[in-house]
Write a protein that holds these residues in place. Structure first.
Motif, PDB file in Angstrom:
ATOM      1  N   PHE A  40       0.809  -1.218   0.000  1.00 41.76           N
ATOM      2  CA  PHE A  40       0.000   0.000   0.000  1.00 41.76           C
ATOM      3  C   PHE A  40       0.845   1.272   0.000  1.00 41.76           C
ATOM      4  N   ALA A  41       1.945   1.285   0.731  1.00 40.84           N
ATOM      5  CA  ALA A  41       2.799   2.487   0.761  1.00 40.84           C
ATOM      6  C   ALA A  41       3.331   2.814  -0.631  1.00 40.84           C
ATOM      7  N   LEU A  42       3.739   1.801  -1.371  1.00 40.93           N
ATOM      8  CA  LEU A  42       4.214   2.019  -2.738  1.00 40.93           C
ATOM      9  C   LEU A  42       3.061   2.424  -3.646  1.00 40.93           C
ATOM     10  N   ALA A  43       1.886   1.847  -3.432  1.00 37.43           N
ATOM     11  CA  ALA A  43       0.718   2.229  -4.231  1.00 37.43           C
ATOM     12  C   ALA A  43       0.372   3.706  -4.024  1.00 37.43           C
ATOM     13  N   VAL A  44       0.539   4.201  -2.805  1.00 37.40           N
ATOM     14  CA  VAL A  44       0.283   5.625  -2.539  1.00 37.40           C
ATOM     15  C   VAL A  44       1.312   6.500  -3.273  1.00 37.40           C
ATOM     16  N   VAL A  45       2.549   6.060  -3.330  1.00 42.19           N
ATOM     17  CA  VAL A  45       3.566   6.807  -4.082  1.00 42.19           C
ATOM     18  C   VAL A  45       3.185   6.847  -5.567  1.00 42.19           C
ATOM     19  N   ILE A  46       2.735   5.727  -6.089  1.00 41.18           N
ATOM     20  CA  ILE A  46       2.310   5.688  -7.490  1.00 41.18           C
ATOM     21  C   ILE A  46       1.111   6.611  -7.699  1.00 41.18           C
ATOM     22  N   GLY A  47       0.148   6.552  -6.801  1.00 43.60           N
ATOM     23  CA  GLY A  47      -1.007   7.450  -6.884  1.00 43.60           C
ATOM     24  C   GLY A  47      -0.602   8.914  -6.797  1.00 43.60           C
ATOM     25  N   GLY A  48       0.349   9.211  -5.918  1.00 46.67           N
ATOM     26  CA  GLY A  48       0.850  10.588  -5.809  1.00 46.67           C
ATOM     27  C   GLY A  48       1.538  11.044  -7.072  1.00 46.67           C
ATOM     28  N   ALA A  49       2.292  10.151  -7.693  1.00 46.07           N
ATOM     29  CA  ALA A  49       2.961  10.494  -8.951  1.00 46.07           C
ATOM     30  C   ALA A  49       1.932  10.806 -10.033  1.00 46.07           C
ATOM     31  N   VAL A  50       0.846  10.041 -10.066  1.00 45.84           N
ATOM     32  CA  VAL A  50      -0.217  10.313 -11.036  1.00 45.84           C
ATOM     33  C   VAL A  50      -0.847  11.679 -10.753  1.00 45.84           C
ATOM     34  N   ALA A  51      -1.104  11.972  -9.483  1.00 44.46           N
ATOM     35  CA  ALA A  51      -1.717  13.259  -9.125  1.00 44.46           C
ATOM     36  C   ALA A  51      -0.805  14.428  -9.479  1.00 44.46           C
ATOM     37  N   VAL A  52       0.471  14.311  -9.166  1.00 46.86           N
ATOM     38  CA  VAL A  52       1.420  15.386  -9.501  1.00 46.86           C
ATOM     39  C   VAL A  52       1.497  15.555 -11.014  1.00 46.86           C
ATOM     40  N   GLY A  53       1.564  14.438 -11.739  1.00 45.80           N
ATOM     41  CA  GLY A  53       1.598  14.511 -13.204  1.00 45.80           C
ATOM     42  C   GLY A  53       0.342  15.140 -13.775  1.00 45.80           C
ATOM     43  N   HIS A  54      -0.786  14.837 -13.162  1.00 40.86           N
ATOM     44  CA  HIS A  54      -2.047  15.432 -13.600  1.00 40.86           C
ATOM     45  C   HIS A  54      -2.003  16.956 -13.456  1.00 40.86           C
ATOM     46  N   PHE A  55      -1.561  17.421 -12.297  1.00 38.62           N
ATOM     47  CA  PHE A  55      -1.510  18.869 -12.082  1.00 38.62           C
ATOM     48  C   PHE A  55      -0.463  19.537 -12.957  1.00 38.62           C
ATOM     49  N   TRP A  56       0.671  18.878 -13.151  1.00 35.12           N
ATOM     50  CA  TRP A  56       1.702  19.424 -14.036  1.00 35.12           C
ATOM     51  C   TRP A  56       1.128  19.610 -15.435  1.00 35.12           C
ATOM     52  N   GLY A  57       0.516  18.577 -15.965  1.00 38.76           N
ATOM     53  CA  GLY A  57      -0.037  18.638 -17.313  1.00 38.76           C
ATOM     54  C   GLY A  57      -1.138  19.666 -17.443  1.00 38.76           C
ATOM     55  N   ARG A  58      -1.989  19.743 -16.440  1.00 44.27           N
ATOM     56  CA  ARG A  58      -3.097  20.694 -16.493  1.00 44.27           C
ATOM     57  C   ARG A  58      -2.600  22.137 -16.468  1.00 44.27           C
ATOM     58  N   GLU A  59      -1.664  22.425 -15.579  1.00 47.53           N
ATOM     59  CA  GLU A  59      -1.160  23.795 -15.492  1.00 47.53           C
ATOM     60  C   GLU A  59      -0.309  24.155 -16.704  1.00 47.53           C
ATOM     61  N   LYS A  60       0.437  23.198 -17.233  1.00 46.83           N
ATOM     62  CA  LYS A  60       1.222  23.431 -18.456  1.00 46.83           C
ATOM     63  C   LYS A  60       0.281  23.763 -19.605  1.00 46.83           C
ATOM     64  N   ARG A  61      -0.789  22.980 -19.738  1.00 45.46           N
ATOM     65  CA  ARG A  61      -1.771  23.240 -20.798  1.00 45.46           C
ATOM     66  C   ARG A  61      -2.436  24.604 -20.612  1.00 45.46           C
ATOM     67  N   ASP A  62      -2.800  24.939 -19.385  1.00 43.59           N
ATOM     68  CA  ASP A  62      -3.420  26.243 -19.130  1.00 43.59           C
ATOM     69  C   ASP A  62      -2.495  27.381 -19.529  1.00 43.59           C
ATOM     70  N   TYR A  63      -1.189  27.233 -19.245  1.00 45.57           N
ATOM     71  CA  TYR A  63      -0.225  28.265 -19.625  1.00 45.57           C
ATOM     72  C   TYR A  63      -0.136  28.377 -21.142  1.00 45.57           C
ATOM     73  N   GLU A  64      -0.096  27.257 -21.837  1.00 48.06           N
ATOM     74  CA  GLU A  64      -0.015  27.277 -23.302  1.00 48.06           C
ATOM     75  C   GLU A  64      -1.214  27.990 -23.907  1.00 48.06           C
ATOM     76  N   ILE A  65      -2.397  27.738 -23.350  1.00 51.41           N
ATOM     77  CA  ILE A  65      -3.612  28.396 -23.835  1.00 51.41           C
ATOM     78  C   ILE A  65      -3.579  29.884 -23.501  1.00 51.41           C
TER      79      ILE A  65
END
Length: 112
Positions: free
Chosen positions: A40-65
């Motif tokens: 479970f601890a590793l699964a939370v790290v994987i989930g956190g990586a997905v969440a961080v990647g989601h926010f990175w991509g969203r904010e990058k896209r918002d800046y491009e627009i």
């Protein structure tokens, strides 16, 4: 009772993103934990990586627009040029999961 949503948005937008990222990370963590038999601890790290990647991509896209950036959009990786709102959406989420991973390193625990 009247809730001043503009006040909340102006001052606590970052907290909403941390809550959103935490829920997103936990959903992914439970999925990875159940379906891939991951600790479970590793699964939370994987989930956190997905969440961080989601926010990175969203904010990058918002800046491009926002700046009408034509492809290739390589300059949007210069996150220090993002708006203050974009920075405060991404960096608190990144800090939360960086501290989570660092906690394991400092405490001597293993993720697997």
């Amino acid at each position: 009772m009247h809730i001043d949503w503009a006040y909340i948005q102006d001052r606590f937008d970052w907290l909403g993103h941390i809550i959103e990222a935490t829920i997103q990370a936990l959903i992914i963590a439970v999925f990875v934990w159940l379906f891939f038999s991951t600790p479970f601890a590793l699964a939370v790290v994987i989930g956190g990586a997905v969440a961080v990647g989601h926010f990175w991509g969203r904010e990058k896209r918002d800046y491009e627009i926002e700046v009408h950036m034509p492809p290739p959009q390589l300059k949007s990786y210069f996150f220090w040029k993002w708006s203050w709102d974009g920075k405060t959406d991404f960096f608190p989420v990144l800090a939360l999961y960086t501290l989570y991973i660092a906690w394991f390193a400092w405490s001597g625990q293993t993720l697997g």
